[in-house]
Design a protein around this motif. Structure first.
Motif, PDB file in Angstrom:
ATOM      1  N   GLY A 249       0.794  -1.222   0.000  1.00  0.00           N
ATOM      2  CA  GLY A 249       0.000   0.000   0.000  1.00  0.00           C
ATOM      3  C   GLY A 249       0.822   1.264   0.000  1.00  0.00           C
ATOM      4  N   GLY A 250       2.126   1.176   0.155  1.00  0.00           N
ATOM      5  CA  GLY A 250       2.938   2.378   0.257  1.00  0.00           C
ATOM      6  C   GLY A 250       2.983   2.863   1.698  1.00  0.00           C
ATOM      7  N   GLN A 251       3.922   3.739   2.025  1.00  0.00           N
ATOM      8  CA  GLN A 251       4.087   4.187   3.400  1.00  0.00           C
ATOM      9  C   GLN A 251       2.868   4.933   3.919  1.00  0.00           C
ATOM     10  N   ASP A 252       2.202   5.708   3.069  1.00  0.00           N
ATOM     11  CA  ASP A 252       1.039   6.456   3.528  1.00  0.00           C
ATOM     12  C   ASP A 252      -0.265   5.718   3.276  1.00  0.00           C
ATOM     13  N   MET A 253      -0.174   4.494   2.782  1.00  0.00           N
ATOM     14  CA  MET A 253      -1.324   3.650   2.475  1.00  0.00           C
ATOM     15  C   MET A 253      -2.244   4.291   1.438  1.00  0.00           C
ATOM     16  N   GLN A 254      -1.747   5.266   0.715  1.00  0.00           N
ATOM     17  CA  GLN A 254      -2.522   5.903  -0.338  1.00  0.00           C
ATOM     18  C   GLN A 254      -1.979   5.533  -1.713  1.00  0.00           C
ATOM     19  N   THR A 255      -0.678   5.353  -1.795  1.00  0.00           N
ATOM     20  CA  THR A 255      -0.087   4.964  -3.066  1.00  0.00           C
ATOM     21  C   THR A 255      -0.177   3.457  -3.238  1.00  0.00           C
ATOM     22  N   ALA A 256       0.143   2.991  -4.434  1.00  0.00           N
ATOM     23  CA  ALA A 256       0.096   1.559  -4.727  1.00  0.00           C
ATOM     24  C   ALA A 256       1.432   1.132  -5.307  1.00  0.00           C
ATOM     25  N   VAL A 257       1.945   0.033  -4.828  1.00  0.00           N
ATOM     26  CA  VAL A 257       3.223  -0.486  -5.295  1.00  0.00           C
ATOM     27  C   VAL A 257       3.118  -1.993  -5.426  1.00  0.00           C
ATOM     28  N   TYR A 258       3.575  -2.518  -6.552  1.00  0.00           N
ATOM     29  CA  TYR A 258       3.719  -3.960  -6.702  1.00  0.00           C
ATOM     30  C   TYR A 258       5.141  -4.334  -6.313  1.00  0.00           C
ATOM     31  N   SER A 259       5.293  -5.514  -5.761  1.00  0.00           N
ATOM     32  CA  SER A 259       6.616  -6.077  -5.543  1.00  0.00           C
ATOM     33  C   SER A 259       6.647  -7.460  -6.158  1.00  0.00           C
ATOM     34  N   LEU A 260       7.807  -7.826  -6.652  1.00  0.00           N
ATOM     35  CA  LEU A 260       7.984  -9.124  -7.298  1.00  0.00           C
ATOM     36  C   LEU A 260       8.713 -10.038  -6.327  1.00  0.00           C
TER      37      LEU A 260
END
Length: 506
Positions: A249-260
């Motif tokens: 969710g990202g540090q601020d839980m607002q952004t979106a990040v995928y991890s492999l």
């Protein structure tokens, strides 16, 4: 031509007819299957038979089956699918907000203009209760539209985040299936087959097509027929090895990040950016598009609270002798602010002082721009709940509250007139928001139209090569049936000739 030559040619033609009927039936059956590639049976004619007894006989044979396929065209088609899915997703998710900001009856620009016009009219007659009522009505409309637009961007962000999670689940379902197909292709090649099964290759391409729509990236077809899929330069799939996507969710839980997540030790590699596919579009909405709109709305909301409430203060209010009169504020939990230790306007200016040196409210375009820049990163204002999502109108519904016990107006003519002169700051900022959203969505819509046209062209080219034409297959079936029947008659004639020769010899 000898009897043996006639029989050999007839049997070869019979085999060719059988192979043709087989491929035709496969083509007809696969016509309704997405991604099916047409098959052809390849016949070869050998040189004159070397056996002197056969004289000038010829020999025919089925050399093999060809899958009608172009690697270049397939690569272009896959890449375009990622682009088309990207633009289609962006347009689909932003239609509502584009309509909202463009419509004068629902847009924010009109409401803010009406509010400042009401202030200007009030300045000319500050004792008029109808003009005071007009301020309240226009303030309520501004608050409603800011909150409505903020709610819509929040919904876009929420829907996009859910979409990213759904996309991740679909991708992680496709990857093991594609890895299994890759392993079967390798097994096929190791079984002395010159080329893998056409059905396996079709299934490989179908899965790759779905992956491209979902996540984009780069598709590589290896020399052994297996596929490798890369995203952000990292292997999502490498032949028989399927990695796994996880959602952060990202540090601020607002952004979106995928991890492999890859390897036996579960090494995690962060994926910050995708430039194609459904996931890439959802990343754009969650991480860039919606936050930029929220940032602009937050700046407008904070600016209005600062400017309007500063204009509403009298000398007595400033000195703390009465409760401050407010037009706008924020609903944070059960509390309605604008007073924090007496005056939210002062609090906003105190925080903004460190970056913008704003005094007496947001009173210049430069101050508004500085406030906007200040909100671009983590800040105490929005973290405390002072943002567009919580923006409300505090303008009194009872017009008597616009006047003190002596009947004098709390908002003086000079203050109202000064506030009205600041309308260009907020109208300009709102126009910039409307323009940015409109231009961005229009660009995406234009890109989508171009992608549709390119996709159609590539699909037509692909269909002309790999697609099944039922009329053509019907003609082929008739041709092979006639060849089969003719070959059968030749065999019958040859058999009769052979029997006649035996009878003569006997």
């Amino acid at each position: 031509m000898g009897v043996y030559s006639i029989t050999d040619s007839a049997m070869s033609a019979l085999n060719i007819a059988q192979a043709g009927i087989l491929t035709t039936s496969q083509n007809v059956a696969g016509a309704s299957v997405e991604g099916f590639s047409r098959r052809n049976a390849n016949a070869t004619m050998n040189a004159l038979a070397p056996n002197s007894l056969m004289l000038n006989g010829t020999s025919f044979a089925v050399e093999g089956f060809t899958r009608q396929y172009s690697s270049l065209l397939s690569s272009q088609y896959l890449n375009q699918q990622a682009k088309s899915s990207y633009s289609e997703t962006l347009v689909q998710y932003t239609q509502a907000i584009d309509t909202l900001v463009a419509d004068e009856s629902t847009g924010l620009n009109t409401a803010i203009s009406n509010f400042f016009n009401a202030m200007g009219t009030y300045a000319a007659d500050p004792k008029s209760k109808p003009q005071a009522a007009a301020i309240t009505a226009s303030a309520n409309e501004v608050a409603r539209r800011i909150a409505g637009m903020s709610s819509l961007t929040s919904q876009i962000r929420s829907d996009a985040q859910k979409g990213l999670e759904d996309t991740r689940l679909q991708i992680n379902t496709l990857l093991p299936a594609l890895a299994q197909i890759n392993r079967q292709i390798i097994q096929d090649r190791s079984s002395n087959n010159s080329y893998p099964s056409a059905d396996l290759l079709d299934e490989r391409d179908r899965l790759l097509s779905q992956l491209q729509k979902l996540v984009g990236g780069q598709t590589l077809i290896n020399s052994d027929g297996t596929a490798t899929q890369l995203i952000a330069g990292m292997p999502l799939l490498d032949r028989g090895v399927a990695n796994k996507l996880v959602m952060n969710g990202g540090q601020d839980m607002q952004t979106a990040v995928y991890s492999l997540m890859s390897g036996s030790n579960s090494t995690v590699m962060s994926i910050q950016h995708l430039d194609g596919g459904q996931a890439g579009a959802l990343f754009e909405l969650v991480n860039t598009f919606a936050p930029k709109i929220d940032q602009r709305l937050d700046a407008i909301a904070l600016g209005l609270v600062s400017a309007a409430n500063t204009a509403a203060l009298t000398a007595n209010n400033i000195n703390g002798q009465t409760n401050p009169f407010a037009i706008f504020g924020f609903q944070v939990g059960p509390e309605k602010w604008p007073n924090f230790d007496g005056d939210i306007t002062s609090d906003i200016n105190d925080v903004a002082d460190s970056v913008g040196q704003m005094v007496s409210g947001v009173n210049s375009e430069e101050n508004m721009n500085r406030l906007y820049d200040y909100l671009g990163s983590s800040n105490s204002l929005t973290l405390s709940g002072f943002k567009a999502a919580n923006f409300i109108s505090l303008a009194p519904s009872n017009t008597a509250e616009y006047f003190d016990v002596m009947g004098d107006s709390i908002i003086t003519s000079d203050a109202a007139n000064f506030l009205q002169k600041q309308s260009s700051i907020f109208v300009g900022s709102t126009a910039s928001l409307v323009s940015d959203v409109g231009v961005q969505v229009a660009t995406w819509r234009s890109t989508q139209k171009a992608d549709i046209a390119v996709m159609k062209n590539l699909k037509d080219q692909k269909e002309s090569l790999s697609g099944v034409n039922l009329d053509e297959e019907a003609a082929n079936l008739l041709k092979y049936q006639q060849l089969y029947a003719a070959s059968t008659k030749v065999l019958q004639a040859g058999n009769q000739m052979f029997n006649a020769l035996l009878s003569i010899m006997n």
